[in-house]
Each structure stands twice: as C-alpha cells, then as structure tokens.
Design a protein around this motif. Structure first.
Motif, PDB file in Angstrom:
ATOM      1  N   PRO A  50     -13.829  27.246  31.135  1.00  0.00           N
ATOM      2  CA  PRO A  50     -14.637  27.069  30.045  1.00  0.00           C
ATOM      3  C   PRO A  50     -15.322  28.459  29.642  1.00  0.00           C
ATOM      4  O   PRO A  50     -15.786  28.957  30.529  1.00  0.00           O
ATOM      5  CB  PRO A  50     -15.477  26.064  30.157  1.00  0.00           C
ATOM      6  N   MET A  51     -15.495  28.930  28.243  1.00  0.00           N
ATOM      7  CA  MET A  51     -16.290  29.938  27.749  1.00  0.00           C
ATOM      8  C   MET A  51     -16.929  29.745  26.837  1.00  0.00           C
ATOM      9  O   MET A  51     -16.863  28.736  26.101  1.00  0.00           O
ATOM     10  CB  MET A  51     -14.979  31.055  27.367  1.00  0.00           C
ATOM     11  N   THR A  52     -17.943  30.726  26.462  1.00  0.00           N
ATOM     12  CA  THR A  52     -18.736  30.524  25.469  1.00  0.00           C
ATOM     13  C   THR A  52     -18.870  31.959  24.510  1.00  0.00           C
ATOM     14  O   THR A  52     -18.503  33.020  25.153  1.00  0.00           O
ATOM     15  CB  THR A  52     -20.178  30.191  25.723  1.00  0.00           C
ATOM     16  N   PHE A  53     -19.264  31.898  23.244  1.00  0.00           N
ATOM     17  CA  PHE A  53     -19.315  32.988  22.488  1.00  0.00           C
ATOM     18  C   PHE A  53     -21.079  33.365  22.636  1.00  0.00           C
ATOM     19  O   PHE A  53     -21.961  32.554  22.363  1.00  0.00           O
ATOM     20  CB  PHE A  53     -19.147  32.959  21.239  1.00  0.00           C
ATOM     21  N   SER A  54     -21.378  34.647  22.714  1.00  0.00           N
ATOM     22  CA  SER A  54     -22.653  34.881  22.724  1.00  0.00           C
ATOM     23  C   SER A  54     -23.193  35.050  21.465  1.00  0.00           C
ATOM     24  O   SER A  54     -22.490  35.168  20.454  1.00  0.00           O
ATOM     25  CB  SER A  54     -22.937  36.407  23.299  1.00  0.00           C
ATOM     26  N   PRO A  55     -24.835  34.995  21.112  1.00  0.00           N
ATOM     27  CA  PRO A  55     -25.086  35.063  19.657  1.00  0.00           C
ATOM     28  C   PRO A  55     -24.533  36.135  18.876  1.00  0.00           C
ATOM     29  O   PRO A  55     -24.494  35.921  17.687  1.00  0.00           O
ATOM     30  CB  PRO A  55     -26.762  34.954  19.920  1.00  0.00           C
ATOM     31  N   ASP A  56     -24.745  37.524  19.628  1.00  0.00           N
ATOM     32  CA  ASP A  56     -24.268  38.478  18.810  1.00  0.00           C
ATOM     33  C   ASP A  56     -22.551  38.371  18.327  1.00  0.00           C
ATOM     34  O   ASP A  56     -22.347  38.973  17.373  1.00  0.00           O
ATOM     35  CB  ASP A  56     -24.609  40.103  19.648  1.00  0.00           C
ATOM     36  N   ALA A  57     -21.991  38.037  19.351  1.00  0.00           N
ATOM     37  CA  ALA A  57     -20.483  37.889  18.848  1.00  0.00           C
ATOM     38  C   ALA A  57     -20.157  36.774  17.750  1.00  0.00           C
ATOM     39  O   ALA A  57     -19.723  37.161  16.785  1.00  0.00           O
ATOM     40  CB  ALA A  57     -19.656  37.346  20.055  1.00  0.00           C
ATOM     41  N   LEU A  58     -20.987  35.799  17.742  1.00  0.00           N
ATOM     42  CA  LEU A  58     -21.025  34.768  16.616  1.00  0.00           C
ATOM     43  C   LEU A  58     -21.436  35.392  15.275  1.00  0.00           C
ATOM     44  O   LEU A  58     -21.023  35.028  14.244  1.00  0.00           O
ATOM     45  CB  LEU A  58     -21.783  33.462  17.067  1.00  0.00           C
ATOM     46  N   ALA A  59     -22.375  36.246  15.339  1.00  0.00           N
ATOM     47  CA  ALA A  59     -22.801  36.920  14.154  1.00  0.00           C
ATOM     48  C   ALA A  59     -21.900  37.807  13.697  1.00  0.00           C
ATOM     49  O   ALA A  59     -22.083  37.982  12.587  1.00  0.00           O
ATOM     50  CB  ALA A  59     -24.310  37.660  14.648  1.00  0.00           C
ATOM     51  N   CYS A  60     -21.193  38.629  14.483  1.00  0.00           N
ATOM     52  CA  CYS A  60     -20.067  39.436  13.987  1.00  0.00           C
ATOM     53  C   CYS A  60     -19.081  38.434  13.425  1.00  0.00           C
ATOM     54  O   CYS A  60     -18.657  38.866  12.102  1.00  0.00           O
ATOM     55  CB  CYS A  60     -19.766  40.084  15.193  1.00  0.00           C
ATOM     56  N   LEU A  61     -18.777  37.288  13.985  1.00  0.00           N
ATOM     57  CA  LEU A  61     -17.565  36.248  13.619  1.00  0.00           C
ATOM     58  C   LEU A  61     -18.151  35.901  12.110  1.00  0.00           C
ATOM     59  O   LEU A  61     -17.094  35.830  11.103  1.00  0.00           O
ATOM     60  CB  LEU A  61     -17.385  35.509  14.260  1.00  0.00           C
ATOM     61  N   SER A  62     -19.246  35.458  11.998  1.00  0.00           N
ATOM     62  CA  SER A  62     -19.790  34.855  10.700  1.00  0.00           C
ATOM     63  C   SER A  62     -19.840  35.899   9.752  1.00  0.00           C
ATOM     64  O   SER A  62     -19.827  35.638   8.459  1.00  0.00           O
ATOM     65  CB  SER A  62     -21.173  34.405  10.790  1.00  0.00           C
ATOM     66  N   ALA A  63     -20.037  37.271   9.937  1.00  0.00           N
ATOM     67  CA  ALA A  63     -19.954  38.220   9.056  1.00  0.00           C
ATOM     68  C   ALA A  63     -18.735  38.733   8.281  1.00  0.00           C
ATOM     69  O   ALA A  63     -18.592  39.443   7.526  1.00  0.00           O
ATOM     70  CB  ALA A  63     -20.969  39.637   9.546  1.00  0.00           C
ATOM     71  N   HIS A  64     -17.728  38.444   9.246  1.00  0.00           N
ATOM     72  CA  HIS A  64     -16.330  38.969   8.674  1.00  0.00           C
ATOM     73  C   HIS A  64     -15.785  38.088   7.436  1.00  0.00           C
ATOM     74  O   HIS A  64     -16.240  36.827   7.417  1.00  0.00           O
ATOM     75  CB  HIS A  64     -15.311  38.803   9.761  1.00  0.00           C
ATOM     76  N   ARG A  65     -15.004  38.668   6.554  1.00  0.00           N
ATOM     77  CA  ARG A  65     -14.452  38.009   5.611  1.00  0.00           C
ATOM     78  C   ARG A  65     -13.501  37.069   5.672  1.00  0.00           C
ATOM     79  O   ARG A  65     -13.088  36.015   4.822  1.00  0.00           O
ATOM     80  CB  ARG A  65     -14.084  38.941   4.288  1.00  0.00           C
ATOM     81  N   TRP A  66     -12.548  37.241   6.677  1.00  0.00           N
ATOM     82  CA  TRP A  66     -11.575  36.127   7.101  1.00  0.00           C
ATOM     83  C   TRP A  66     -10.291  36.071   5.918  1.00  0.00           C
ATOM     84  O   TRP A  66     -10.424  35.110   5.732  1.00  0.00           O
ATOM     85  CB  TRP A  66     -11.930  34.859   7.731  1.00  0.00           C
ATOM     86  N   PRO A  67      -9.714  36.991   5.608  1.00  0.00           N
ATOM     87  CA  PRO A  67      -8.679  37.086   4.869  1.00  0.00           C
ATOM     88  C   PRO A  67      -7.769  36.131   5.191  1.00  0.00           C
ATOM     89  O   PRO A  67      -6.947  35.499   4.123  1.00  0.00           O
ATOM     90  CB  PRO A  67      -8.258  38.480   4.568  1.00  0.00           C
ATOM     91  N   GLY A  68      -7.467  35.954   6.488  1.00  0.00           N
ATOM     92  CA  GLY A  68      -6.510  34.842   6.836  1.00  0.00           C
ATOM     93  C   GLY A  68      -6.985  33.324   7.062  1.00  0.00           C
ATOM     94  O   GLY A  68      -6.190  32.665   7.691  1.00  0.00           O
ATOM     95  N   ASN A  69      -8.025  33.441   7.057  1.00  0.00           N
ATOM     96  CA  ASN A  69      -8.923  31.967   6.993  1.00  0.00           C
ATOM     97  C   ASN A  69      -8.899  31.520   8.313  1.00  0.00           C
ATOM     98  O   ASN A  69      -8.654  32.204   9.483  1.00  0.00           O
ATOM     99  CB  ASN A  69      -8.635  31.165   5.991  1.00  0.00           C
ATOM    100  N   LEU A  70      -8.651  30.264   8.405  1.00  0.00           N
ATOM    101  CA  LEU A  70      -8.661  29.635   9.815  1.00  0.00           C
ATOM    102  C   LEU A  70      -7.564  30.000  10.719  1.00  0.00           C
ATOM    103  O   LEU A  70      -7.898  30.234  12.079  1.00  0.00           O
ATOM    104  CB  LEU A  70      -8.597  27.998   9.694  1.00  0.00           C
ATOM    105  N   ARG A  71      -6.467  30.478  10.032  1.00  0.00           N
ATOM    106  CA  ARG A  71      -5.347  30.861  11.093  1.00  0.00           C
ATOM    107  C   ARG A  71      -5.744  32.141  11.750  1.00  0.00           C
ATOM    108  O   ARG A  71      -5.435  32.420  12.845  1.00  0.00           O
ATOM    109  CB  ARG A  71      -4.199  31.021  10.175  1.00  0.00           C
TER     110      ARG A  71
END
Length: 444
Positions: free
Chosen positions: A329-350
């Motif tokens: 099992p792994m987890t994301f650190s808060p700074d990693a989640l902040a980066c992921l949330s800031a990305h625009r994700w042109p490919g969306n969920l995939r």
C-alpha cells in the motif's frame, strides 16, 4: 482452507464397506468426512465447508428434498448421487434438484474417480464464476462512481435513474471522462445485468465496415446480435454513417432479430464528445435517432471542472494499482496531491489513472511526493502567496473581511477572463456550480 489443504468430500452412505471403498480412492485425493445418515451429514455440513457431497439417492422424495437443502445451505458444494440402477424418472428429478452427476452403485473405481474429478473441476469453475461476478458487482456498483463534487453527485443520481429504466441513454463528455464506466455501471445495476455488455467503437470502422460489424456478414455474427438480452454501447456515435444509423432505427422499430437484425431486447446506449445537435443540423446524425437517445442524457464533466475530486480519484487509482500489481500500500503526500489537483488533465480520468499506475510501479517508498511526479506536473504546483494582514487596533469582523477578499478574487478572475465564467472558474479552481453560487452571492 489454505491453498495446500486437500479438497473436502462429504460422503453420506449407510453401507460402511462402500464408505471405506470410496474413502480409499487414490485419486482424486480428498479430505473425506463420513456420515452414515442424512441427519449426521447435515451436522457435518453445517460445521465444515465441503467441495463435493456424495450421497445415495433412493426413489423417494425426501432424498431429493435434502439435496435441495444441501444446495441452499452450501451453494459451493457439488452433489454426486449414487443410484442402484439407472432410472430415467429418478435421474430427471435428481438433475432438477441440483445433482451434478450420478454413478450406478457399486461403481467401477476408475469411473467413480473420473466423476469425482469432474465434479471437483465443476465446483472450482463455479467458484471462479461467483468470484468474478462479485468483482463485477463491486467494481461497477453505483458507489464506484467516484467524486463528491456537485457535478458527480448529479451524474450518480442520473445513472441510478437510468439503471431503473429501460430507455436509451446518451453519455456526453470528453474522451477519458468515464463514459464507458458509467455505461457499465448502468448495465450492471439494471435488470439486464445477467446479459452481455457489448461496446462498439464506431470511429474504428469507417463506412460500410461498421454495417458489417454491427449487423454481421455471412457467418460473422454482428455486435447487435451478440448484445441480445443485454446492452449495446455505441462509442463516438457521431462517426457512424447515417445509413447505419437508419438501419439501427429500423430494427428498433420492427423489433426483428436474426443474423442481421437488432434483437428487440437490446438496450441501446451511445457516447459522444461532440455537439450532436449541431451534427444533426448538418445531416451527420439522424434526427430521430438523436431523439431516441435523448430520452436520458448524462453529461460527464471534464476533470478540470471538478478538481476537488482529484485527490479522491488519485488515492482510489493508487490503491487499485497497488492491489493489481502486487505492490505494498502507498499514499500520496500533500504536496503531490496539490500538484495533481493543479494540473488541467486534458486526458481526464484515463490520463490520471495511467499516470498513477506508472507512479505505483516506479515508486521506491510508501509515499509518493511531488519529486516523484513528471516535471510537467511539478511546474503547475500551486503557489500560495504569503499573506500578511495587519490587524487594526480595534479588530475586524472576520467573516466580512473574508467575504470582501473572496469577492475581490472573483472580480479579478472575471476581469482576466474577459467575463467568461468558465475560464474564471479554472483560474480559481472552482467547478461550474461553485462559480455560479459565488457569483450570485457577491452579485457578480
């Protein structure tokens, strides 16, 4: 029962000699539980899980009633019956009661061993089918639609309503937003869950090739026939030739099945990322087909419109990737989640899912931090300005001051986006519903 334990066989037989003969069979090897009567056999069955039950069947109704009881109390057990002589009427009643196979007693040891081996394989196959069905139920449960944003709550409610109906469904959204997942969720929560789910990507078969794939040609069975009793999902329906659309409509109207027909009990779903109304105006979409599909329309928001769901989705994909690839099992650190949330994700969920799976495979520790992310995501890490607010001697009304700051940020975002609320919402990390609420709140 651990992986090395022998399969367990319950033998219900009054003749002790026959019990010893069956128990002594060299193959297949079983852990044998012996009972001289049905009452004792049922006691053992309640106490110990078994794989195969061998019982003598007499031409009496109570024997078969007890077999039915065994099937209800231990659905994983395969029942093999011992009979004195072949009796078609008894064999028919035994099969109806759930007896998998029968052997005439006294039986040749090799034949009995073969029957027991076959029963054991059948039981394991049934267990695997039950496991896969349970996995499908879990994966495509309505709770599998991840997200707490208002937009995803609307999607979940719409999917629940669609599952309760039999109408056609149109799934609108960009590629990668989960249109196929929502279609499967609707199917697996509908009365058609026992039927097939067939997905057909229209853009992969241009021109008349789509006709052949959908309706069959020669001995080739079409996708619509394969979907009989279930659901047919047409991905990117805007790529389908109008002639093929007309053919679908004709079969829907007549209800004729067959090699080249659409069976009457096929539920139609379609997915598209384009403006189908505009395509209909240009003659690219049959207007009647669009009308049929519009009975239930579910719009899936792009990931950039529901950024508050990104941490939940990232954690979900990470947990699944670890489980499927044998990683701890792994987890994301808060700074990693902040980066992921800031990305625009042109490919969306995939795009997010593929990225998370790669991170899980490459991770060297139990915590994935911003340093582990691709450079393109690290550069979009949100910068939180260092705010210093001088508190007046007389104090302030905090709620009023926060509201003033909130209104100022909204006004600035609207000015930068030339009044376009969608772009302003992106700048503020808000979804459409949140943006509408705040604009009404502050009169903007």
């Amino acid at each position: 029962m651990n992986a090395e334990a022998l399969p367990r066989l319950l033998l219900v037989e009054g003749d002790p000699v026959l019990r010893r003969q069956i128990a002594a069979l060299p193959s297949p090897r079983f852990d044998v539980l012996q009972a001289e009567s049905w009452p004792r056999g049922m006691e053992l069955l309640r106490d110990e899980p078994v794989d195969v039950v061998v019982v003598r069947l007499l031409d009496r109704g109570e024997d078969l009633s007890l077999v039915e009881t065994v099937r209800r109390s231990s659905p994983g057990a395969v029942v093999v019956g011992l009979i004195d002589e072949p009796d078609p009427a008894l064999l028919a009643r035994a099969a109806a009661a759930g007896v998998h196979d029968t052997v005439t007693s006294p039986a040749d040891p090799r034949l009995l061993a073969l029957v027991l081996e076959r029963a054991l394989r059948h039981g394991r196959l049934e267990a695997e089918v039950r496991r896969l069905r349970a996995e499908l139920t879990r994966r495509f449960d309505l709770r599998g639609i991840k997200g707490t944003s208002p937009a995803m709550q609307d999607v979940r409610s719409a999917a629940r309503r669609a599952a309760e109906s039999s109408s056609a469904v149109l799934l609108k959204g960009e590629p990668g937003t989960g249109r196929g997942l929502i279609a499967r969720v609707i199917h697996h929560n509908s009365p058609r869950r026992g039927g097939p789910f067939v997905s057909f990507h229209c853009a992969a078969f241009p021109g008349r090739l789509a006709l052949q794939e959908l309706f069959g040609a020669g001995r080739h069975q079409g996708r619509v026939a394969q979907a009989g009793g279930g659901t047919l999902l047409l991905q990117e329906i805007g790529s389908l030739e109008v002639e093929c659309q007309q053919r679908i409509l004709e079969r829907m109207d007549t209800g004729r099945g067959g090699q080249d027909g659409l069976p009457a009990d096929v539920r139609l779903m379609a997915a598209a990322d384009a403006d189908l109304e505009a395509q209909a105006a240009r003659g690219r979409i049959h207007p009647e087909l669009l009308q049929r599909l519009s009975a239930a329309v579910i719009e899936l928001p792009p990931l950039r419109r529901r950024r508050e769901d990104v941490p939940l989705l990232a954690d979900h994909f990470l947990e699944r990737a670890c489980a499927e690839n044998g990683r701890p099992p792994m987890t994301f650190s808060p700074d990693a989640l902040a980066c992921l949330s800031a990305h625009r994700w042109p490919g969306n969920l995939r795009e997010l899912e593929h990225l998370v799976e790669g991170l899980a495979l490459a991770a060297r520790s139990a915590s994935i931090t911003a340093r582990d992310l691709p450079a393109a995501l690290r550069q979009h890490a949100p910068e939180i300005p260092a705010l210093r607010a001088a508190l007046p001697d007389g104090g302030v009304v905090l709620e009023k001051s926060v509201a003033q700051y909130e209104r100022a940020l909204l006004a600035d975002a609207l000015e930068r986006s030339a009044g376009k609320k969608k772009e302003a919402a992106d700048l503020l990390g808000l979804n459409r519903d949140q943006m509408k609420y705040l604009c009404r709140k502050h009169g903007l």
